[in-house]
Structures are given as C-alpha cells and as structure tokens.
Scaffold this active site. Structure first.
Site, PDB file in Angstrom:
ATOM      1  N   ASN A   1     -33.924  12.443  16.741  1.00 17.68           N
ATOM      2  CA  ASN A   1     -34.287  12.947  18.067  1.00 17.68           C
ATOM      3  C   ASN A   1     -33.573  12.079  19.100  1.00 17.68           C
ATOM      4  O   ASN A   1     -34.010  10.971  19.378  1.00 17.68           O
ATOM      5  CB  ASN A   1     -35.820  12.865  18.224  1.00 17.68           C
TER       6      ASN A   1
ATOM      7  N   LYS B   1     -33.352  12.510  22.190  1.00 16.42           N
ATOM      8  CA  LYS B   1     -34.015  12.542  23.505  1.00 16.42           C
ATOM      9  C   LYS B   1     -32.958  12.795  24.593  1.00 16.42           C
ATOM     10  O   LYS B   1     -32.021  13.537  24.351  1.00 16.42           O
ATOM     11  CB  LYS B   1     -34.812  11.250  23.715  1.00 16.42           C
TER      12      LYS B   1
ATOM     13  N   HIS C   1     -43.461  17.462  20.983  1.00 11.09           N
ATOM     14  CA  HIS C   1     -43.277  15.998  20.961  1.00 11.09           C
ATOM     15  C   HIS C   1     -44.228  15.371  21.982  1.00 11.09           C
ATOM     16  O   HIS C   1     -44.509  15.956  23.024  1.00 11.09           O
ATOM     17  CB  HIS C   1     -41.817  15.663  21.297  1.00 11.09           C
TER      18      HIS C   1
ATOM     19  N   GLU D   1     -43.808  13.179  24.113  1.00  9.94           N
ATOM     20  CA  GLU D   1     -43.256  13.029  25.469  1.00  9.94           C
ATOM     21  C   GLU D   1     -43.352  14.334  26.246  1.00  9.94           C
ATOM     22  O   GLU D   1     -43.356  14.319  27.484  1.00  9.94           O
ATOM     23  CB  GLU D   1     -41.805  12.511  25.387  1.00  9.94           C
TER      24      GLU D   1
ATOM     25  N   GLU E   1     -46.585  11.555  14.481  1.00  8.79           N
ATOM     26  CA  GLU E   1     -46.024  10.501  15.324  1.00  8.79           C
ATOM     27  C   GLU E   1     -47.137   9.877  16.170  1.00  8.79           C
ATOM     28  O   GLU E   1     -47.477  10.410  17.234  1.00  8.79           O
ATOM     29  CB  GLU E   1     -44.955  11.077  16.256  1.00  8.79           C
TER      30      GLU E   1
ATOM     31  N   GLY F   1     -41.118   4.419  20.236  1.00 11.89           N
ATOM     32  CA  GLY F   1     -40.291   3.625  21.149  1.00 11.89           C
ATOM     33  C   GLY F   1     -40.850   2.247  21.442  1.00 11.89           C
ATOM     34  O   GLY F   1     -40.384   1.570  22.359  1.00 11.89           O
TER      35      GLY F   1
ATOM     36  N   SER G   1     -40.822   4.369  15.730  1.00 15.48           N
ATOM     37  CA  SER G   1     -40.190   3.074  15.450  1.00 15.48           C
ATOM     38  C   SER G   1     -39.676   2.938  14.013  1.00 15.48           C
ATOM     39  O   SER G   1     -39.658   1.836  13.464  1.00 15.48           O
ATOM     40  CB  SER G   1     -41.139   1.925  15.805  1.00 15.48           C
TER      41      SER G   1
HETATM   42  P1  PGA Z   1     -38.653   6.124  18.088  1.00 17.11           P
HETATM   43  O1  PGA Z   1     -38.978   7.638  18.552  1.00 17.11           O
HETATM   44  O2  PGA Z   1     -38.058   6.208  16.709  1.00 17.11           O
HETATM   45  O3  PGA Z   1     -37.664   5.612  19.106  1.00 17.11           O
HETATM   46  O4  PGA Z   1     -39.939   5.384  18.103  1.00 17.11           O
HETATM   47  C1  PGA Z   1     -39.484   8.570  17.645  1.00 17.11           C
HETATM   48  C2  PGA Z   1     -39.698   9.900  18.337  1.00 17.11           C
HETATM   49  O5  PGA Z   1     -40.048   9.911  19.523  1.00 17.11           O
HETATM   50  O6  PGA Z   1     -39.526  10.971  17.717  1.00 17.11           O
END
Ligand code: PGA
Length: 264
Positions: free
Chosen positions: A16, A18, A105, A107, A177, A183, A223
C-alpha cells in the site's frame, strides 16, 4: 460478474503505497521490484500486488505487465459512473489492469469518515466489477485498551459479510490492521495477530456459514518490515501482509514477499 474464487488460503503480500510516488517514480520502483522477483523464482509461491495512488496506476501497470506481479488500487466508489466529483469507479480501475482494491483502510475509516456500511457497499461493488477486494478491519488503541478488540472486529466483519455466501466471501481478502500498529513501528505480536484472525474466522463462520473462516485469506498489516515478516508468517493463521512504509523500498518489500513464500 463476480471475481473468481481464490484457491484455498492463498498467500498474498500487498504493498500500500498510500499517497507516495508519481507515475515516473512508481514505474521505477515497480521495475526494480520486478527485477528482484525475476531473479528469485522460488518466491513466486507468494502472490504480490502493488497498490500505488490512482495517478500512478497506468505507469505501474505497464511496468509489471507480464511479470506475474499484480496491480491494485487503494479505494474506489461503489457506483460505476455518475456525478461523484473526485471519485473513481471499479470499471475504471479494471480498465487500468487492476486485480485488487484495498477497501476500508483505517486512514479512510478514521481520517475520511468511511463507515462500515460504505465499506460493505464498496466490497459488493468491487466483486460486481471483477476486482478482488482487500477489506481492512482493525481496532483503535483505545478500543484494545478497553478490551473491545473482538467487539470491533465482529462489528466490522459482520457489516461487510452478513448475508454473503461462502463462495463470494472466499473471493475477497481480509486485512487485519490494528490501527495502533499502522505507521508506528509497533508491530502486533504474532499472538495478538493470531487471536484477532481467529475472531475474524469465527465471525465469518457465524455470519457467512460454517467453514467460511477457514477458506478466507487473512493478511496482517501494521509496521510489517523485512525484519519481522518471517516471525509473523510462521503463525499459520497469518496468510500474508498488507505493507505500507516497507513497500516503498523494492528490496525490503521483496524480502517480505520472499518470507511469505518460504513460510509454506
Ligand atoms: P505500515 O502501513 O506498514 O506503514 O504500518 C500498513 C498499512 O497502512 O496498510
């Protein structure tokens, strides 16, 4: 039309990206990744998808064409067309070569007010359009601390999957997640991920039908990096990963895909 059902519990690692990478930058990253993949055929036991932002889909699609690496998008609208300024539809993503679409997601749920109902509608729309939805679920830190993780997962899964038949559900992928792990560098322990995946599978058995949970590919996200991937994939309930930060670097993302391939 609905997407073809997956074979039982496939391995998938999806990147992803983003809101990172222009078309030129994305194509360069994709080419670097494809070169690594070509050099290590053993790792092809794991399916890989790159999910760039919409403007880079065409360029990344071109870069991965014929390589076996799939293309995915990060969101879509539930309607096929219409007066929805700023949105893109499933058929538009398919026309660019997308096989996957990330939906719900955190976000988007927590940053842009996307509801369980909206995620449910988009999931059905993606299946209608021939895309494989990667449906994201997961609890906030406050919800985990209040011992509400299972309740949140049951609600999010039931909203999308209630009333769906087993074959249709099995044509989707779920990504667990935990929001506190995204993140942040704070990865969930394999036990925390396993427990959450079990709650999800049990909920699928209840709302879709007996045995549905066992058939579903459930990824872990939050992460994941080249250093912790193998430990997570050693847990049989973790069928792959949705990777953010570590997918922006070809070598680290490749190590994660190779770890997933080696785990089975
Ligand atoms: P990250 O993000 O690996 O940077 O923690 C995962 C995601 O948001 O799908």
């Amino acid at each position: 039309m609905s997407a073809a059902a997956w074979p039982r519990r496939p391995r998938l690692v999806a990147g992803n990206w983003k809101m990172h990478k222009t078309p030129a930058e994305g194509a360069a990253l994709a080419r670097e990744f494809v070169a690594l993949a070509a050099a290590d055929p053993a790792a092809r036991a794991c399916r890989v998808a790159l999910c760039p932002p919409h403007p880079a889909l065409a360029a990344v699609g071109e870069a991965v064409r014929g390589s076996g690496v799939d293309l995915g998008a990060q969101n879509m609208h539930a309607e096929t067309h219409g007066a929805y300024t700023g949105e893109v539809s499933g058929p538009m993503l398919v026309s660019l070569g997308c096989r996957f679409v990330i939906l719900g997601h955190s976000e988007r749920r927590h940053g842009m007010g996307e509801t369980d109902e909206a995620v449910a509608k988009k999931t059905r729309a993606a299946l209608r359009d021939g895309l494989t939805p990667i449906v994201c679920v997961g609890e906030l830190l406050a919800e985990r601390e209040a011992d509400r993780t299972a309740e949140v997962l049951v609600r999010q899964i039931a909203a999308v999957y209630a009333g769906m038949d087993v074959a249709t559900a099995a044509a989707t992928v779920i990504a667990y997640e935990p929001v506190w792990a995204i993140g942040t560098g704070k990865v969930a322990s394999p036990e925390q991920a396993r427990d959450a995946h079990r709650v999800i599978r049990a909920t699928l058995d209840r709302v879709v039908g007996a045995g549905a949970g066992e058939r579903m590919a459930i990824l872990y996200g939050g992460s994941v990096n080249a250093g912790n991937a193998a430990t997570l994939f050693a847990e049989p309930d973790i069928d792959g990963a949705l990777v953010g930060g570590a997918s922006l670097e070809a070598a680290s993302f490749w190590k994660i895909a190779a770890a997933a391939a080696a785990a089975r």
